[in-house]
Design an enzyme around this catalytic site. Sequence first.
Site, PDB file in Angstrom:
ATOM      1  N   GLN A 283      40.247  45.433  40.763  1.00  0.00           N
ATOM      2  CA  GLN A 283      39.903  45.249  39.354  1.00  0.00           C
ATOM      3  C   GLN A 283      38.433  44.867  39.203  1.00  0.00           C
ATOM      4  O   GLN A 283      37.928  44.012  39.929  1.00  0.00           O
ATOM      5  CB  GLN A 283      40.788  44.174  38.726  1.00  0.00           C
ATOM      6  N   ASP A 381      52.146  48.433  38.291  1.00  0.00           N
ATOM      7  CA  ASP A 381      50.772  48.490  37.765  1.00  0.00           C
ATOM      8  C   ASP A 381      50.281  49.925  37.940  1.00  0.00           C
ATOM      9  O   ASP A 381      49.450  50.209  38.798  1.00  0.00           O
ATOM     10  CB  ASP A 381      49.885  47.501  38.522  1.00  0.00           C
ATOM     11  N   CYS A 408      47.224  49.653  31.896  1.00  0.00           N
ATOM     12  CA  CYS A 408      45.859  49.877  31.409  1.00  0.00           C
ATOM     13  C   CYS A 408      45.857  50.907  30.287  1.00  0.00           C
ATOM     14  O   CYS A 408      44.797  51.344  29.844  1.00  0.00           O
ATOM     15  CB  CYS A 408      44.938  50.314  32.546  1.00  0.00           C
TER      16      CYS A 408
END
Length: 451
Positions: A283, A381, A408
């Site tokens: 990230q 994720d 996201c």
Amino acid sequence: MLHKNDIIETEISDISHEGMGIAKVDGFVFFVENALPGEIIKMRVLKLRKRIGYGKVEEYLTTSPHRNEGLDYTYLRTGIADLGHLTYEQQLLFKQKQVADNLYKIAHISDVLVEPTLGMTIPLAYRNKAQVPVRRVDGQLETGFFRKNSHTLVSIEDYLIQEKEIDALINFTRDLLRKFDVKPYDEEQQSGLIRNLVVRRGHYTGQLMLVLVTTRPKIFRIDQMIEKLVSAFPSVVSIMQNINDRNSNVIFGKEFRTLYGSDTIEDQMLGNTYAISAQSFYQVNTEMAEKLYQKAIDFSDLNSEDIVIDAYSGIGTIGLSVAKQVKHVYGVEVVEKAVSDAKENATRNGITNSTYVADSAENAMAKWLKEGIKPTVIMVDPPRKGLTESFVYSAAQTKADKITYISCNSATMARDIKLFEELGYHLVKIQPVDLFPMTHHVECVALLVKA
């Protein structure tokens, strides 16, 4: 009848999910850069397509009280900060609404509170990674960003959202390349040597990696350049070369060479240490990633008997963050290098109750089910495209108590939540987190429980 280059007075009524102002004129919906709801503008018609149009602000007749007047509009034109013209408080509200709207429109959920977006105290200079093109502009080698929807380089020294030492290293390297007369890449001619600079920085360690992306292996006087780089930046522990001779927008080619030091840098995340290579998914906003992952851990409410599946596990940052609280973590990631990195990161942090495999998430899930592995919590994720239907079905078949979904892209997340709800899960919590201030992107974490 509207025509290209017409100038019309109109009011901006809304803002798109990408931060464009929306105006409705004569049956057309216009998208206008650098325009905010409530603003009255004179707009030039740039393009018309069926009932969609694109416009440009010629003059502001009134401006929004939520406009960030201090923004250099270079950051808008290049897309570095496509929401930077909006005050930060309003950016956080915009992102909360974006998540709520997608849940309602796509998943038909309106009875679950979307919490206020978790934001940064100082929403600038947060990125720990930079990828900048190198081109010739007005006869001189320059670094910067492409103007949106073009390959025209805009020269930049202060990138606004990157950590300042990264900016300094980029600018120093640019000056060195000029001094040593290194030829920048020319897309049209398919000539020149240096295509891109990629810089990574450990947020906590301060370690720096510089990657020189070149069209061919030989870099003249590279030893002298390296000597000057590490003398000026003692935090540089890795200088890599990547060779990319393809006519492509993809930044990296297949071949990496270590020119100086290690092929990784180290950083910490929630108390664990990770080795990060040039290609690792990590990230880009460490401070807010820790808040995102901690929120996912809090939502999961883990205990020492839990068996956790960490799907789309990358280099292990999520799974290894929870491993010491649970019985076992099973991680799956399709990129083999990331899986080997995750295993090394487990060893690096003294974690012995984790298993990582290279496979598609749905295949691994099916195999683990056949082996009698019964997860109590599944943490996902995925990339922007979200989960595959087959993965959602496989996850539901495990009858795991909880699905913790880090996203996201709230649109694909809403689509996946809709399917999970049809398969017996219920959304109970959702929290947007601002990992990308000044841009329209928003991360969020959602908790689904078995009904």
